[in-house]
Structures are given as structure tokens and as C-alpha cells.
Design a protein around this motif. Structure first.
Motif, short mmCIF file in Angstrom:
data_model
loop_
_atom_site.label_atom_id
_atom_site.label_comp_id
_atom_site.label_asym_id
_atom_site.label_seq_id
_atom_site.Cartn_x
_atom_site.Cartn_y
_atom_site.Cartn_z
N GLY A 16 0.77 -1.23 0.00
CA GLY A 16 0.00 0.00 0.00
C GLY A 16 0.80 1.27 0.00
O GLY A 16 0.25 2.35 0.15
N GLU A 17 2.15 1.17 -0.18
CA GLU A 17 2.96 2.38 -0.12
C GLU A 17 3.71 2.65 -1.41
O GLU A 17 4.68 3.39 -1.44
CB GLU A 17 3.95 2.28 1.04
CG GLU A 17 3.26 2.27 2.38
CD GLU A 17 4.19 2.56 3.52
OE1 GLU A 17 5.35 2.92 3.27
OE2 GLU A 17 3.77 2.41 4.67
N GLY A 18 3.29 2.07 -2.51
CA GLY A 18 3.94 2.35 -3.79
C GLY A 18 3.39 3.61 -4.42
O GLY A 18 2.32 4.10 -4.09
N GLY A 19 4.16 4.16 -5.37
CA GLY A 19 3.71 5.30 -6.15
C GLY A 19 3.83 6.61 -5.41
O GLY A 19 4.28 6.69 -4.27
N ALA A 20 3.39 7.68 -6.07
CA ALA A 20 3.55 9.03 -5.53
C ALA A 20 2.78 9.24 -4.23
O ALA A 20 3.24 9.91 -3.32
CB ALA A 20 3.10 10.05 -6.57
N GLU A 21 1.59 8.63 -4.14
CA GLU A 21 0.78 8.81 -2.94
C GLU A 21 1.52 8.28 -1.72
O GLU A 21 1.57 8.90 -0.68
CB GLU A 21 -0.56 8.09 -3.08
CG GLU A 21 -1.47 8.30 -1.89
CD GLU A 21 -2.77 7.56 -2.03
OE1 GLU A 21 -3.52 7.50 -1.04
OE2 GLU A 21 -3.05 7.04 -3.14
N GLY A 22 2.15 7.08 -1.89
CA GLY A 22 2.92 6.51 -0.79
C GLY A 22 4.12 7.37 -0.46
O GLY A 22 4.51 7.52 0.70
N ALA A 23 4.74 7.96 -1.49
CA ALA A 23 5.92 8.78 -1.28
C ALA A 23 5.58 10.00 -0.44
O ALA A 23 6.38 10.47 0.37
CB ALA A 23 6.49 9.21 -2.62
N GLU A 24 4.38 10.55 -0.63
CA GLU A 24 3.97 11.72 0.14
C GLU A 24 3.80 11.37 1.60
O GLU A 24 4.04 12.19 2.48
CB GLU A 24 2.67 12.27 -0.44
CG GLU A 24 2.84 12.90 -1.83
CD GLU A 24 1.52 13.32 -2.41
OE1 GLU A 24 0.48 13.13 -1.72
OE2 GLU A 24 1.51 13.82 -3.55
N ARG A 25 3.39 10.13 1.87
CA ARG A 25 3.19 9.73 3.27
C ARG A 25 4.52 9.54 3.98
O ARG A 25 4.73 10.03 5.06
CB ARG A 25 2.36 8.44 3.31
CG ARG A 25 0.89 8.63 2.97
CD ARG A 25 0.09 7.45 3.49
NE ARG A 25 0.51 6.19 2.90
CZ ARG A 25 -0.02 5.69 1.79
NH1 ARG A 25 -0.96 6.35 1.14
NH2 ARG A 25 0.39 4.53 1.31
N LYS A 26 5.41 8.80 3.35
CA LYS A 26 6.67 8.50 4.02
C LYS A 26 7.67 7.90 3.05
O LYS A 26 7.37 6.95 2.34
CB LYS A 26 6.42 7.53 5.18
CG LYS A 26 7.64 7.28 6.04
CD LYS A 26 7.27 6.45 7.26
CE LYS A 26 8.47 6.29 8.19
NZ LYS A 26 8.12 5.50 9.38
N ARG A 27 8.87 8.44 3.02
CA ARG A 27 9.94 7.84 2.22
C ARG A 27 10.58 6.73 3.03
O ARG A 27 10.88 6.90 4.22
CB ARG A 27 10.98 8.89 1.84
CG ARG A 27 10.48 9.87 0.77
CD ARG A 27 11.60 10.81 0.36
NE ARG A 27 11.13 11.77 -0.62
CZ ARG A 27 11.13 11.56 -1.93
NH1 ARG A 27 11.58 10.40 -2.40
NH2 ARG A 27 10.70 12.47 -2.76
N ARG A 28 10.79 5.60 2.39
CA ARG A 28 11.31 4.43 3.05
C ARG A 28 12.80 4.20 2.77
O ARG A 28 13.30 4.62 1.73
CB ARG A 28 10.54 3.19 2.58
CG ARG A 28 9.08 3.18 3.00
CD ARG A 28 8.97 2.95 4.48
NE ARG A 28 7.58 2.84 4.92
CZ ARG A 28 7.24 2.56 6.16
NH1 ARG A 28 8.15 2.36 7.07
NH2 ARG A 28 5.97 2.48 6.50
N PRO A 29 13.49 3.51 3.66
CA PRO A 29 14.85 3.10 3.34
C PRO A 29 14.82 2.13 2.16
O PRO A 29 13.85 1.38 1.98
CB PRO A 29 15.33 2.39 4.61
CG PRO A 29 14.38 2.81 5.68
CD PRO A 29 13.08 3.07 5.00
N GLY A 30 15.87 2.13 1.36
CA GLY A 30 15.96 1.21 0.23
C GLY A 30 17.01 0.14 0.48
O GLY A 30 18.01 0.39 1.16
N VAL A 31 16.78 -1.04 -0.06
CA VAL A 31 17.73 -2.14 0.07
C VAL A 31 17.96 -2.77 -1.29
O VAL A 31 17.00 -3.14 -1.99
CB VAL A 31 17.23 -3.22 1.06
CG1 VAL A 31 18.17 -4.42 1.05
CG2 VAL A 31 17.11 -2.65 2.46
N LEU A 32 19.21 -2.87 -1.68
CA LEU A 32 19.58 -3.59 -2.90
C LEU A 32 19.88 -5.03 -2.51
O LEU A 32 20.73 -5.28 -1.65
CB LEU A 32 20.82 -2.95 -3.54
CG LEU A 32 21.25 -3.54 -4.89
CD1 LEU A 32 20.23 -3.17 -5.98
CD2 LEU A 32 22.64 -3.04 -5.28
#
Length: 242
Positions: free
Chosen positions: A24-40
Motif C-alpha cells: 500500500g505504499e507504492g507510487g507518488a501517494e505513498g511517497a507523500e506519506r513517508k519515504r522508506r529506506p531502500g535495500v539492494l
């Protein structure tokens, strides 16, 4: 949420991969709520299989945006495997460049906080993880039973996991711990006495299931070691990535 993606490498090649995001946190709407840490996430020698996807999904459930680049996505698989292993051994080459392209793509996504990036890898991917840990672009690294370089010039914080019964990497855990202690880098390196190679993932083919345990690597899934390692990685990532 998991989906197939592509990203552009330095030479223009479009490489495939898999992206796993918190539900439920993909896309621009999710980005507005909270930026997440990324893992490669860097796959093992068998390539981008279902077990790698499972690991990515589990990390996404913990709140991370996870990208698995398909390093064998440049034509003939045998040739790709050979070239990728060569790059791993040298610490440079096409595969290392492709991993950097993957990192940039992940860091530029709207869901991702580019200042909180981690890298995790298994077997061959574990060796690449330690290579990337020296580049100053990650805040935490989690190598699993990967080849340890003779000398690490520097490194981000490392949580490493090895199996004592893995005949291909004798003394690797102690070797890595010594180097990190000399560098003064925060680390959690553990060697599991009853585990061998590939203890974190379940076998996906006949060779891995039937032949792996009989080899000096003692390659087979070890549930207690896998669970403990997962808890250590999640705690370490939470501390260094949030």
C-alpha cells in the motif's frame, strides 16, 4: 507489493529486476506519506529465483523498498554467469557497474530515502555486498556466506552471516571480523556451528536439494540459523537505516 521492473545501465542496456515495496505504499501517494529506506538485494549464483523474491518480500514487510537486479540479464546465461563471477573476483567490471546503476535507480524512486540505503547478498551476492560496502554509498551491508576480500580499505557497518560447515569459506567469518575491527567499523559477524553454505534459502532445483548437502559446502537450508540471521539483519538495518 512485488513487481517486475527494468532500469537503464551505464551502457544503455535495459536490465530486468524485481521491486518489492511495503504493502500500500507504492507510487507518488505513498511517497507523500513517508519515504522508506531502500535495500539492494543481490542474488546468489543460481540467479533471480523465487527464494530471492521471498527474501525481498519479507524485507518489504519490515518497511523497506527492495530491488533485486537480474545480473544474468545480458544474453546467454552461461556467459553471463562466467562474466559475473569474474567481476566478483576482481571487484570491478560490468556486474559491479550494473549494481551501481541499480542503486541509482532505487535511490531515485519517490518511495525511497536516498540517504538510507542498505545492501544484502547471498553466496556470490554476499561477495558483491562486501565490494559495495567499501564504496561509501550504503549505510549498512548484510553479506551472507560470501567471499571475503583480502583487505577491506573501508566499509559501512556490516552484519555478516556464515556457516562453519561451509568448506568453501573456512575462517571467512573470523577474517571479516578482524578486518572490520581494524577499521573500527560497527559490525555483527556470526558463524553458525551447525550450518553450511546457503543455509538461509530453501533449495529450488535438484542440484541444490540433493547434491548441495553432499558437497564440502554442506549447502542446505537450516531453519534455526536462518531465523536467527533474519532477526539480526532486521535489527541491524533498523538501527542503521531506520
Amino acid at each position: 507489493m512485488q513487481s517486475d521492473v527494468t532500469f537503464v545501465c551505464n551502457d544503455g542496456h535495459r536490465m530486468g529486476g524485481v521491486l518489492a515495496l511495503p504493502e500500500g505504499e507504492g507510487g507518488a501517494e505513498g511517497a507523500e506519506r513517508k519515504r522508506r529506506p531502500g535495500v539492494l538485494l543481490i542474488h546468489d549464483i543460481f540467479g533471480l529465483g523465487e527464494e530471492m523474491k521471498r527474501v525481498a518480500r519479507e524485507l518489504a514487510e519490515d518497511g523497506y523498498a527492495v530491488l533485486i537486479p537480474s545480473l544474468y540479464d545480458r544474453g546467454n546465461k552461461v556467459i553471463c554467469v562466467a562474466r559475473t563471477i569474474q567481476a566478483m573476483a576482481k571487484g570491478e567490471g560490468q556486474a559491479v557497474e550494473d549494481l551501481e546503476a541499480a542503486r541509482r535507480w532505487l535511490a531515485e524512486r519517490e518511495e525511497v530515502d536516498a540517504d538510507r540505503l542498505g545492501v544484502i547478498g547471498f553466496c556470490m551476492g554476499g561477495a558483491f555486498t562486501l565490494i559495495l560496502a567499501t564504496q561509501g554509498k550504503y549505510q549498512a551491508a548484510a553479506p551472507f556466506y560470501g567471499q571475503v576480500p583480502e583487505k577491506l580499505p573501508r566499509a559501512c557497518p556490516v552484519v555478516g552471516s556464515f556457516g562453519r560447515r561451509d568448506g568453501s569459506l573456512p575462517g571467512a567469518a573470523a577474517k571479516l571480523e578482524r578486518q572490520l575491527e581494524v577499521l573500527g567499523v560497527e559490525h555483527d559477524v556470526k558463524e553458525y556451528p551447525e550450518a553450511g553454505h546457503s543455509f538461509y534459502t530453501r533449495p529450488e532445483n535438484f542440484f541444490a536439494e540433493k547434491v548441495g548437502p553432499l558437497l564440502p559446502l554442506h549447502a542446505e537450508y537450516d531453519a534455526p540459523a536462518a531465523q536467527d540471521a533474519r532477526e539480526r539483519v532486521v535489527a541491524f538495518f533498523k538501527k542503521h537505516l531506520g
